[in-house]
Motif scaffolding. Structure first.
Motif, mmCIF file in Angstrom:
data_model
loop_
_atom_site.group_PDB
_atom_site.id
_atom_site.type_symbol
_atom_site.label_atom_id
_atom_site.label_comp_id
_atom_site.label_asym_id
_atom_site.label_seq_id
_atom_site.Cartn_x
_atom_site.Cartn_y
_atom_site.Cartn_z
ATOM 1 N N GLY A 70 0.826 -1.159 -0.008
ATOM 2 C CA GLY A 70 0.053 0.233 -0.122
ATOM 3 C C GLY A 70 0.846 1.451 -0.034
ATOM 4 N N THR A 71 2.105 1.227 0.197
ATOM 5 C CA THR A 71 2.986 2.290 0.305
ATOM 6 C C THR A 71 3.458 2.871 -1.168
ATOM 7 N N ALA A 72 3.377 1.900 -2.102
ATOM 8 C CA ALA A 72 3.842 1.921 -3.461
ATOM 9 C C ALA A 72 2.795 3.131 -4.091
ATOM 10 N N GLU A 78 1.454 0.584 -11.348
ATOM 11 C CA GLU A 78 1.137 0.296 -12.808
ATOM 12 C C GLU A 78 2.421 -0.517 -13.496
ATOM 13 N N VAL A 79 3.709 -0.145 -13.091
ATOM 14 C CA VAL A 79 4.844 -0.822 -13.648
ATOM 15 C C VAL A 79 4.740 -2.330 -13.314
ATOM 16 N N ALA A 80 4.334 -2.710 -12.052
ATOM 17 C CA ALA A 80 4.276 -3.925 -11.717
ATOM 18 C C ALA A 80 3.241 -4.888 -12.524
ATOM 19 N N LEU A 81 2.008 -4.120 -12.548
ATOM 20 C CA LEU A 81 0.829 -4.868 -13.427
ATOM 21 C C LEU A 81 1.193 -4.937 -14.792
ATOM 22 N N ARG A 82 1.990 -3.847 -15.195
ATOM 23 C CA ARG A 82 2.281 -3.817 -16.890
ATOM 24 C C ARG A 82 3.245 -4.995 -17.007
ATOM 25 N N ARG A 83 4.375 -5.006 -16.107
ATOM 26 C CA ARG A 83 5.449 -6.208 -16.394
ATOM 27 C C ARG A 83 4.708 -7.720 -16.283
ATOM 28 N N ALA A 94 1.222 -9.112 -3.175
ATOM 29 C CA ALA A 94 0.343 -7.763 -2.845
ATOM 30 C C ALA A 94 -0.018 -7.954 -1.136
ATOM 31 N N VAL A 95 0.191 -6.712 -0.741
ATOM 32 C CA VAL A 95 -0.249 -6.599 0.779
ATOM 33 C C VAL A 95 -1.218 -5.387 0.646
ATOM 34 N N ASP A 96 -2.458 -5.772 0.984
ATOM 35 C CA ASP A 96 -3.444 -4.696 1.127
ATOM 36 C C ASP A 96 -3.750 -4.146 -0.210
ATOM 37 N N LEU A 97 -3.356 -4.570 -1.276
ATOM 38 C CA LEU A 97 -3.756 -4.078 -2.534
ATOM 39 C C LEU A 97 -4.365 -5.027 -3.600
ATOM 40 N N PHE A 98 -5.046 -4.681 -4.344
ATOM 41 C CA PHE A 98 -5.662 -5.664 -5.589
ATOM 42 C C PHE A 98 -6.906 -6.295 -5.174
ATOM 43 N N ASN A 99 -7.226 -6.148 -4.032
ATOM 44 C CA ASN A 99 -8.414 -6.911 -3.278
ATOM 45 C C ASN A 99 -9.793 -6.665 -4.131
ATOM 46 N N GLU A 100 -9.707 -5.277 -4.452
ATOM 47 C CA GLU A 100 -11.041 -5.136 -5.183
ATOM 48 C C GLU A 100 -10.992 -3.846 -6.119
#
Length: 138
Positions: A70-72, A78-83, A94-100
């Motif tokens: 969550g601090t990113a 977006e870079v991580a998702l693109r990669r 992921a930590v506290d991200l991408f849940n919903e």
């Protein structure tokens, strides 16, 4: 009667020193997916420390991975998702991200390696891998 809460710090400490458990996760993953080189996975973790640990374990095993929490900032996410979409990496922890609130149809593997007492959170995390996408077999 009050519901018991998980102690995230205690779980993180337990999960980040258990190399046997991590090795078992990689073995089971290799048994379940056609190719770890082709998978696009999201692994939901209990803490930032746990996400970093698992990304390191996967990278040592030859499964290109990153940890995002969550601090990113949005650009880093977006870079991580693109990669991941381009298969430059095979897993985002992921930590506290991408849940919903995020549609990631290319994701084909979900690693639910953290406890939750919420059926809603469980279904949201599971749902990240259930979207249909072109060339996605299952």
């Amino acid at each position: 009667m009050e519901a018991r809460q998980y102690d995230a710090a205690q779980l993180s400490s337990l999960y980040t020193v258990n190399d046997a458990c991590s090795a078992k996760i990689i073995r089971k993953l290799s048994d379940k997916v056609t190719s770890t080189d082709q998978m696009r996975a999201i692994g939901f973790r209990v803490s930032v420390q746990h996400a970093l640990y698992m990304a390191e374990v996967f990278n040592r095993a030859g499964i290109a991975s990153v940890a995002v929490d969550g601090t990113a900032d949005n650009a880093d996410r977006e870079v991580a998702l693109r990669r991941l979409g381009q298969r430059e990496i095979n897993c985002i922890f992921a930590v506290d991200l991408f849940n919903e609130g995020l549609d990631l149809p290319q994701v084909d593997t979900i690693l639910l390696l953290r406890p939750t007492q919420s059926a809603t959170v469980f279904l949201q995390q599971l749902g990240r891998g259930l979207r249909r996408a072109e060339a996605k077999r299952c």
